[in-house]
Design an enzyme around this catalytic site. Structure first.
Site, PDB file in Angstrom:
ATOM      1  N   GLU A 159      -4.032   2.146  -7.408  1.00 51.97           N
ATOM      2  CA  GLU A 159      -4.429   3.127  -6.418  1.00 51.97           C
ATOM      3  C   GLU A 159      -3.479   4.314  -6.468  1.00 51.97           C
ATOM      4  O   GLU A 159      -2.509   4.374  -5.706  1.00 51.97           O
ATOM      5  CB  GLU A 159      -4.415   2.456  -5.042  1.00 51.97           C
ATOM      6  CG  GLU A 159      -5.231   3.209  -4.059  1.00 51.97           C
ATOM      7  CD  GLU A 159      -5.420   2.454  -2.758  1.00 51.97           C
ATOM      8  OE1 GLU A 159      -6.563   2.144  -2.442  1.00 51.97           O
ATOM      9  OE2 GLU A 159      -4.435   2.215  -2.063  1.00 51.97           O
ATOM     10  N   HIS A 219       0.852  -1.199   0.000  1.00 47.72           N
ATOM     11  CA  HIS A 219       0.000   0.000   0.000  1.00 47.72           C
ATOM     12  C   HIS A 219       0.884   1.244   0.000  1.00 47.72           C
ATOM     13  O   HIS A 219       1.941   1.268   0.638  1.00 47.72           O
ATOM     14  CB  HIS A 219      -0.908  -0.012   1.234  1.00 47.72           C
ATOM     15  CG  HIS A 219      -1.996   1.019   1.161  1.00 47.72           C
ATOM     16  ND1 HIS A 219      -1.758   2.348   1.415  1.00 47.72           N
ATOM     17  CD2 HIS A 219      -3.293   0.918   0.824  1.00 47.72           C
ATOM     18  CE1 HIS A 219      -2.897   3.020   1.241  1.00 47.72           C
ATOM     19  NE2 HIS A 219      -3.837   2.173   0.886  1.00 47.72           N
TER      20      HIS A 219
END
Ligand code: PGA
Length: 253
Positions: A162, A92
């Protein structure tokens, strides 16, 4: 392919009591699922308790360290598996930025997750964007993370596009990308997977979108954007909103 909606709670909520309430309310807000898969990824200390409350949603983890042994503060893939974790978020952007994770670390984590029979959710995405092209850095992150992966493993892989600038809480937030932008990202990622693993294996991986997903925009990402699901941060802390996002996904699959 069933749509995959993942709740990434990040370092929220502030206590186990609040986390249990959030999990119960979220379970109550999501419909019975035939056409979609839902994953809730709470912080590590809440995994056991939240895992025992989930019936419709599966349990996810927000990070992993691969191997067990002398690694203070880390959590191994085997340990996550023993807690009932099914999906593990890897790479992430908040870990790349705040914990200094490198592509090499992410590659090791991804291999460990696959080796232990778990399903990685590999996050990639540029910090800044000029123009409509997906910057090469996203492709570099993807190829680096997938080094050494066998193509048979792709059926357990989810790639989450993302872009950092689209994450709702980032300091450079400029809102979600457009469904067209998501579609371009899908094609970009798919092409790269095809070149690395061949067309058949590439088709088995899921490609999802993350970054300011809300009940109002999720449908467009899943249809016009041709995404296989969504990684949801902020809106996953609101059971009503998250339930609406899941309902949209379940309708169209
Ligand atoms: P956001 O976060 O939905 O709040 O933008 C997404 C994520 O960082 O996974």
């Amino acid at each position: 392919m069933k749509k995959l909606i993942i709740a990434n709670w990040k370092a929220n909520p502030e206590s186990i009591g609040k986390a249990e309430i959030l999990a119960k309310e979220t379970e109550a807000a999501i419909p019975a699922l035939k056409n979609a898969e839902v994953v809730i990824a709470p912080p590590f200390p809440f995994l056991h308790s939240i895992g025992s409350l989930l019936a419709r949603a599966q349990l996810g983890a927000q990070d992993v360290w691969g191997t067990g042994g002398p690694y203070t503060g880390m959590v191994s893939a085997r340990q996550l598996k023993s807690m009932g974790v099914a999906y593990v978020i890897v790479g992430h952007s908040e870990r790349r930025i705040h914990a200094g994770e490198t592509d090499a670390m992410i590659q090791k984590k991804l291999s460990a997750v696959l080796e232990h029979g778990l399903k990685p959710v590999l996050c990639i995405g540029e910090r800044q964007r000029q123009g409509s092209e997906i910057p090469a850095i996203a492709g570099e992150q993807l190829s680096a993370a997938l080094a050494g992966i066998k193509k048979e493993m792709l059926r357990r892989l989810t790639v989450a596009y993302e872009p950092v600038w689209a994450i709702s809480t980032t300091s450079v937030a400029s809102g979600a990308t457009t469904p067209d932008g998501a579609f371009r990202a899908r094609i970009y990622i798919e092409k790269l997977l095809v070149s690395l693993f061949g067309a058949r294996a590439a088709r088995e991986a899921r490609i999802i979108y993350g970054g300011s997903v809300t009940p109002d925009n999720v449908l467009a990402f899943l249809t016009e954007g041709a995404m296989d699901g969504a990684l949801v941060g902020g809106a996953s802390l609101d059971p009503k909103k998250f339930g609406e996002i899941v309902s949209s996904a379940a309708e169209i699959a």
